[in-house]
Structures are given as structure tokens and as C-alpha cells.
Design a protein around this motif. Structure first.
Motif, PDB file in Angstrom:
ATOM      1  N   THR A   8      12.153 -25.714  22.170  1.00  0.00           N
ATOM      2  CA  THR A   8      13.209 -25.345  21.933  1.00  0.00           C
ATOM      3  C   THR A   8      14.154 -27.032  22.518  1.00  0.00           C
ATOM      4  OG1 THR A   8      13.169 -23.030  20.757  1.00  0.00           O
ATOM      5  CG2 THR A   8      15.458 -24.902  20.877  1.00  0.00           C
ATOM      6  N   TYR A   9      14.165 -26.937  23.557  1.00  0.00           N
ATOM      7  CA  TYR A   9      14.725 -27.814  23.850  1.00  0.00           C
ATOM      8  C   TYR A   9      14.286 -29.297  23.518  1.00  0.00           C
ATOM      9  CZ  TYR A   9      16.617 -31.322  27.578  1.00  0.00           C
ATOM     10  OH  TYR A   9      16.933 -32.021  28.363  1.00  0.00           O
ATOM     11  N   ASN A  10      13.154 -29.740  24.189  1.00  0.00           N
ATOM     12  CA  ASN A  10      12.620 -31.228  23.258  1.00  0.00           C
ATOM     13  C   ASN A  10      12.894 -30.831  22.216  1.00  0.00           C
ATOM     14  OD1 ASN A  10      11.464 -31.264  26.029  1.00  0.00           O
ATOM     15  ND2 ASN A  10       9.699 -30.305  25.026  1.00  0.00           N
ATOM     16  N   ASP A  11      12.412 -30.176  20.908  1.00  0.00           N
ATOM     17  CA  ASP A  11      12.860 -30.024  19.300  1.00  0.00           C
ATOM     18  C   ASP A  11      14.824 -30.595  19.470  1.00  0.00           C
ATOM     19  OD1 ASP A  11      10.757 -29.168  18.405  1.00  0.00           O
ATOM     20  OD2 ASP A  11      11.321 -27.684  17.682  1.00  0.00           O
ATOM     21  N   ILE A  12      15.524 -30.125  20.151  1.00  0.00           N
ATOM     22  CA  ILE A  12      16.577 -30.309  20.450  1.00  0.00           C
ATOM     23  C   ILE A  12      16.923 -31.896  20.557  1.00  0.00           C
ATOM     24  CG2 ILE A  12      19.352 -30.263  20.848  1.00  0.00           C
ATOM     25  CD1 ILE A  12      17.892 -27.035  20.703  1.00  0.00           C
ATOM     26  N   LYS A  13      16.652 -32.138  21.316  1.00  0.00           N
ATOM     27  CA  LYS A  13      16.360 -33.292  22.555  1.00  0.00           C
ATOM     28  C   LYS A  13      15.561 -34.130  21.813  1.00  0.00           C
ATOM     29  CE  LYS A  13      14.296 -36.006  26.229  1.00  0.00           C
ATOM     30  NZ  LYS A  13      14.010 -35.850  27.735  1.00  0.00           N
ATOM     31  N   GLU A  14      14.804 -34.382  20.752  1.00  0.00           N
ATOM     32  CA  GLU A  14      14.961 -35.097  19.255  1.00  0.00           C
ATOM     33  C   GLU A  14      16.096 -35.321  18.899  1.00  0.00           C
ATOM     34  OE1 GLU A  14      12.245 -37.969  20.202  1.00  0.00           O
ATOM     35  OE2 GLU A  14      11.933 -36.718  22.510  1.00  0.00           O
ATOM     36  N   ILE A  15      15.872 -34.407  18.171  1.00  0.00           N
ATOM     37  CA  ILE A  15      16.633 -34.319  17.392  1.00  0.00           C
ATOM     38  C   ILE A  15      18.031 -34.658  17.638  1.00  0.00           C
ATOM     39  CG2 ILE A  15      18.960 -33.317  15.726  1.00  0.00           C
ATOM     40  CD1 ILE A  15      16.394 -31.213  15.673  1.00  0.00           C
ATOM     41  N   LEU A  16      19.139 -34.676  18.502  1.00  0.00           N
ATOM     42  CA  LEU A  16      19.787 -35.397  19.306  1.00  0.00           C
ATOM     43  C   LEU A  16      20.016 -37.516  19.073  1.00  0.00           C
ATOM     44  CD1 LEU A  16      21.701 -32.926  21.430  1.00  0.00           C
ATOM     45  CD2 LEU A  16      22.446 -33.966  19.382  1.00  0.00           C
ATOM     46  N   LYS A  17      18.492 -37.494  19.413  1.00  0.00           N
ATOM     47  CA  LYS A  17      18.483 -38.758  19.906  1.00  0.00           C
ATOM     48  C   LYS A  17      18.429 -40.290  18.859  1.00  0.00           C
ATOM     49  CE  LYS A  17      15.168 -38.819  24.187  1.00  0.00           C
ATOM     50  NZ  LYS A  17      13.711 -39.191  24.827  1.00  0.00           N
TER      51      LYS A  17
END
Length: 110
Positions: A8-17
């Protein structure tokens, strides 16, 4: 937050990036406890405050101007830590702690 899994963290990180004009910055100790989990703050107040201040100091060292979380306890802890450092160091700090959903809803103002 402690309860967020790495996927989930990695998914959110990619969205923010992927958002234009947003620079996602990892910081040292981001996986460390903020000190406000469960009843830890009420049972170990001094330690909790130190954890909160250390986490905020790590965020400041990263150069970030906004820190995001999806956990209400972490948000409270981060805001507490920011204010504690402002008070102790008697200086202005340009760091905002926001809920992830709140940030995404007001993104246009940044």
C-alpha cells in the motif's frame, strides 16, 4: 503509519510521484514509531515525546515541507512534534503535517 503494509505504501508513493510539481522524499527513520500508537503516549509520555520530536527532526533534515500520513494518531504526533521543536528552538518551521486525503483535496493550494 505502523499499520500500513509495504505494498500500500509503495502504491501511494507511486501515485504521489506521478503528480506534477510534487517531489516525493523518503526520510531517515520514516518506518520508526511516532510515539503515539495505542496507549503508548499515555503510559510513556516522555519517551513518546522524544520519538515524536526525533521523527519530525528527521523529516526536517530531508528538506520536505509537507509530511503525509493516513493515521490520525501519527498526524497528532507529527503536529505535536512540530510545535514542540518550534517552542524549544524558538524558530519558525516550514513543515506541515497533513492527512493524505486532506492533502490530495487541497493539492491545488500548494
Amino acid at each position: 503509519p505502523c499499520h500500513m503494509d509495504s505494498n500500500t505504501y509503495n502504491d501511494i508513493k507511486e501515485i504521489l510521484k506521478s503528480i506534477e510539481n510534487i517531489e516525493f522524499v523518503d526520510f531517515n527513520g520514516q518506518e520508526d514509531c511516532c510515539g503515539f500508537g495505542g496507549d503508548f503516549f499515555t503510559r510513556h509520555g516522555n519517551t513518546a515525546i522524544k520519538l515524536s520530536e526525533q521523527k519530525v527532526q528527521n523529516i526536517l533534515n530531508s528538506g520536505a515541507c509537507v509530511v503525509l500520513t493516513s493515521c490520525p494518531a501519527c498526524l497528532l504526533s507529527l503536529k505535536f512534534g512540530i510545535n514542540a521543536i518550534k517552542f524549544k528552538q524558538k524558530r519558525k518551521i516550514d513543515l506541515k503535517a497533513l492527512d493524505l486525503a486532506e492533502f490530495l483535496s487541497v493539492l491545488q493550494t500548494f
